[in-house]
Design an enzyme around this catalytic site. Structure first.
Site, PDB file in Angstrom:
ATOM      1  N   LYS A  93       0.844  -1.204   0.000  1.00  0.00           N
ATOM      2  CA  LYS A  93       0.000   0.000   0.000  1.00  0.00           C
ATOM      3  C   LYS A  93       0.872   1.245   0.000  1.00  0.00           C
ATOM      4  O   LYS A  93       2.045   1.232   0.344  1.00  0.00           O
ATOM      5  CB  LYS A  93      -0.943   0.018   1.209  1.00  0.00           C
ATOM      6  CG  LYS A  93      -0.256   0.065   2.582  1.00  0.00           C
ATOM      7  CD  LYS A  93       0.101   1.461   3.061  1.00  0.00           C
ATOM      8  CE  LYS A  93       0.737   1.427   4.436  1.00  0.00           C
ATOM      9  NZ  LYS A  93       1.338   2.740   4.822  1.00  0.00           N
ATOM     10  N   ASP A 114      -2.784  -1.661   9.854  1.00  0.00           N
ATOM     11  CA  ASP A 114      -2.812  -1.711   8.392  1.00  0.00           C
ATOM     12  C   ASP A 114      -3.386  -3.005   7.838  1.00  0.00           C
ATOM     13  O   ASP A 114      -3.649  -3.111   6.636  1.00  0.00           O
ATOM     14  CB  ASP A 114      -1.391  -1.528   7.826  1.00  0.00           C
ATOM     15  CG  ASP A 114      -0.884  -0.103   7.948  1.00  0.00           C
ATOM     16  OD1 ASP A 114      -1.709   0.815   8.122  1.00  0.00           O
ATOM     17  OD2 ASP A 114       0.346   0.091   7.875  1.00  0.00           O
TER      18      ASP A 114
END
Length: 312
Positions: A19, A151
């Protein structure tokens, strides 16, 4: 009565996507020690390949170009994901878990979190199949992801999303177009807690910016599908703290933008730097120029948005 162990031990594989934070707004520290966040995640095409096979024995293996420093033990977050699923299914946590590391480690790209998300998916499918159990429901899987780390839920979801709380409270965002990134990694890591602590210090001394928690401009830019509009509004509240701790990152950002990137930004807590580019040729030039001018750096070209953890 205990159910007998299943004999098939089929191999399951999943892709675990990295990401980048298009926006990272950091509020004040909460009572639990975490900071309130308003962040926009985008999943990237660069990915690890995670494999799981049920076995009576337990083995954790790490391979690939970025395997160095990643624990090949049951301390690995991805193995903890297997344990959580096994506990939820009331089964023993055993098996062979393998991670082929293509995502740079300790670089703010959520490689460890992505592997954990993929391991959740794999263990859920593998163990429920092997033992003829109902799999853990999707919403419960996201609860386990949040238990593993801030996350992990996004790397399970993928795409583009707004994250609040400590990043685990997700809302998918509309994102048009394809975005091309030059990613520059660094041989020397940067501790996430240290960067957050430095931000608190800067703010206490009156040298840090106030929290930037409004993500509306980023949302509008993503709807437009225009990378120039997105570049104009990318922001990271942690960047001043990261640059204070690692002044060398400033030169990397300057070099990348001089080489043609629309915008360079420290990714998450760093030290990885992400450059949004207009095309793949420019991104390749950014990687070549930055790595030539800055020791200890490596680069790659990737695109977003990509999917979350996905069975192969």
């Amino acid at each position: 009565m205990t159910q007998p162990l299943a004999p098939s031990s089929q191999l399951w594989q999943a892709r675990a996507h990295a990401k980048v934070n298009l926006h990272l707004g950091v509020g004040e520290a909460r009572e639990d020690g975490f900071h309130e966040l308003a962040t926009v995640f985008q999943a990237l095409d660069v990915h690890d390949v995670v494999s799981y096979r049920w076995s009576e024995d337990t083995t954790v293996e790490v391979t690939g170009r970025h395997a160095k420093g990643v624990p090949a033990t049951t301390d690995n977050l991805a193995w903890r994901a297997v344990e959580l699923v096994a506990q939820r299914l009331m089964l023993p946590a055993t098996g062979i878990l393998t991670m082929e590391k293509n995502i740079p480690a300790a670089g703010g790209m959520a490689g460890g979190s992505a592997d954990a998300a993929a391991a959740l998916l794999l263990a859920n499918h593998a163990l429920s199949t092997e033992f003829s159990r109902e799999p853990v429901a999707e919403e419960k899987l996201f609860e386990l992801a949040a238990e593993l780390g801030s996350d992990v839920p996004f790397t399970l979801l993928g795409g583009t999303a707004l994250g609040r709380g400590r990043g685990e409270l997700l809302t998918s965002m509309l994102s048009r177009g394809r975005y091309i990134w030059a990613i520059i990694t660094n041989a020397e890591g940067l501790s996430t807690p240290t960067v957050f602590h430095k931000l608190d210090e800067l703010r206490a001394a009156g040298r840090g910016s106030s929290p930037h928690l409004d993500t509306e401009a980023v949302g509008q830019a993503l709807i437009s599908g225009n990378p120039r509009e997105l570049a104009a509004v990318m922001h990271n509240d942690l960047q001043p703290a990261a640059l204070s701790l690692r002044p060398d990152l400033r030169k990397i950002l300057e070099t990348g933008e001089a080489a043609g990137a629309l915008k360079g930004i420290v990714s998450g807590s760093g030290p990885t730097c992400a450059f949004l580019c207009e095309d793949e040729e420019t991104a390749a030039e950014v990687v070549a120029q930055v790595c030539a001018d800055n020791r200890g750096t490596r680069g790659l070209v990737t695109t977003g948005p990509a999917s979350g953890a996905t069975l192969v």
